[in-house]
Design an enzyme around this catalytic site. Sequence first.
Site, PDB file in Angstrom:
ATOM      1  N   GLU A 303      -5.630  45.303   0.724  1.00 48.82           N
ATOM      2  CA  GLU A 303      -6.518  46.102  -0.136  1.00 48.82           C
ATOM      3  C   GLU A 303      -6.461  45.675  -1.607  1.00 48.82           C
ATOM      4  O   GLU A 303      -6.389  46.522  -2.500  1.00 48.82           O
ATOM      5  CB  GLU A 303      -6.166  47.597  -0.003  1.00 48.82           C
ATOM      6  CG  GLU A 303      -6.391  48.108   1.397  1.00 48.82           C
ATOM      7  CD  GLU A 303      -5.991  49.568   1.578  1.00 48.82           C
ATOM      8  OE1 GLU A 303      -6.822  50.329   2.080  1.00 48.82           O
ATOM      9  OE2 GLU A 303      -4.848  49.937   1.236  1.00 48.82           O
TER      10      GLU A 303
HETATM   11  C1  ACM Z   1      -3.007  49.332   5.069  1.00 52.61           C
HETATM   12  O1  ACM Z   1      -3.203  50.305   5.827  1.00 52.61           O
HETATM   13  N1  ACM Z   1      -3.513  49.324   3.856  1.00 52.61           N
HETATM   14  C2  ACM Z   1      -2.221  48.192   5.491  1.00 52.61           C
END
Ligand code: ACM
Length: 510
Positions: A303
């Site tokens: 992310e």
């Molecule tokens: C995640 O759930 N951001 C690895």
Amino acid sequence: MSASEFLPVVPRPVSTEHPGGAPFVLAPGARVSVAGAGASDVAALLVAELASDCRREPAVVHEPPAYGDIAIVIADDETPADQSAEGYSLAVTAEGVRIGAATAAGAFWGVQTLRQLVPVECASDPLTIDPVTVRDSPRFGYRGAMLDVARHFFTPDEVKRFIDAIVLLKVNHLHLHLTDDQGWRIHIESWPNLTAHGASSGSDGSAGGFFTQDEFRDIVAYAAQRFVTIVPELDMPGHTNAALASYPELNASGVAAALYTGSDVGFSTLLVDDATTDRFIDDVVREVAALTPGPYLHIGGDECLSTSPEDFLRFIAKAAATVARHGKTPAGWHEMGKSAELPDGTVGQYWDFTTPRGSSADETLSFVRQGGAVIMSPSDVSYLDIVYEDGDEIGQDWADGPTTIREAYEWDPARIVPGLGDAHTLGVEAPVWTETIATIEEVERMVFPRLAAVAEIGWSPAPADTEEIVAARDFDEFAPRLAALGEHWAAAGTDFRRVPEVPWRESVRA
Ligand code: ACM
């Protein structure tokens, strides 16, 4: 499986035979007879369980077993060579109980099977077990759970309580998500403000906290005694607000970020090609690598919405090389597979859905192309913080929630990323993220029983090769075994969700 073959054990063992005959009875004078390297340590853990669960404390003796003893035998020829790492046999007869394994780990997993066969009323009633012969070994060497101690902090004693609960399911890796936007939870000698300031916050204004290096070493040792490998994660370059809040010089502006207690993701990033940041990464990786006897050091990589694609590639190549230089195998979420410059053997962790979207499957196969392997954590079935039911007060629903116990059970790691077979799959891991989860009891109610489903997927043989994995896994056979496990959880003080799909016994239907 006929009713007479039913064995109330999770994960389901590879083979079970019921020879019939008189049961084993643990008599007052019974002992635990040990032979082979590591057997007495495993026996001590068994005796501790019998003492707390059953108020029995058999003596451990280095002598051949007598009638009615429990024997733990560790020797090379106790399990077939291809199952030697963690395989075991368990034989229960009127004459005694015998656990055989080639390794102490195997014997310890045999003890976990035995614990599930010990009646929960053993403190007041005779401890009897019907005759049975079990031969067992895992499908995958990596069976993991992940605890996010960054959003809400959990103390060393709470982490140990979690370890105690996961080993009953033969889970052998605990991934600790140690750093995130909301808090930095591991003391770093060379960057002390990471904990002096960056550990003082937590999700929803919670108090924060951190592990000293001695506390972390103690957790690692406690886990290792129970054959659990700690996998530390320092998430980067995103999910780094707590670090950015602790050191102004890590920020492009030269001004420290404010501490963060919300639940957004993707707003923070470390700098790339910056000498101070490079020194920071080298220091934190060096210190955490030195605290970690296990092979893996996880650097996140998920992310990174505030890192440009070019910067992300440069960052990941450099950070993964830093991990390798400090003697650890880098691990990271599947986005890290965008990089074609990963050190040989880098481990990827898949967290997209059971039907891959976008480039997640290719990014996952990238680890295999670069000599590595993959851990499967499909978020729509293995993320333990996803709500069980619409309207739950605790938990999130973004990963195609709710996730029922049946959904947590009816999937297979070999049928998600096309082209990824068991040979390049290290195993499975079920993460629990704690943005909405504040106490260890809340953690347990989210984790259990769903972790039992993921643990069985990681340990037990793959279902027959049918097109439809949902049809291949027999939830109706699994549910009564979970019901039996529920009694053990209740007796051990492990909280769990009384999901309606499981025929919980009357005594645990609180
Ligand atoms: C995640 O759930 N951001 C690895």
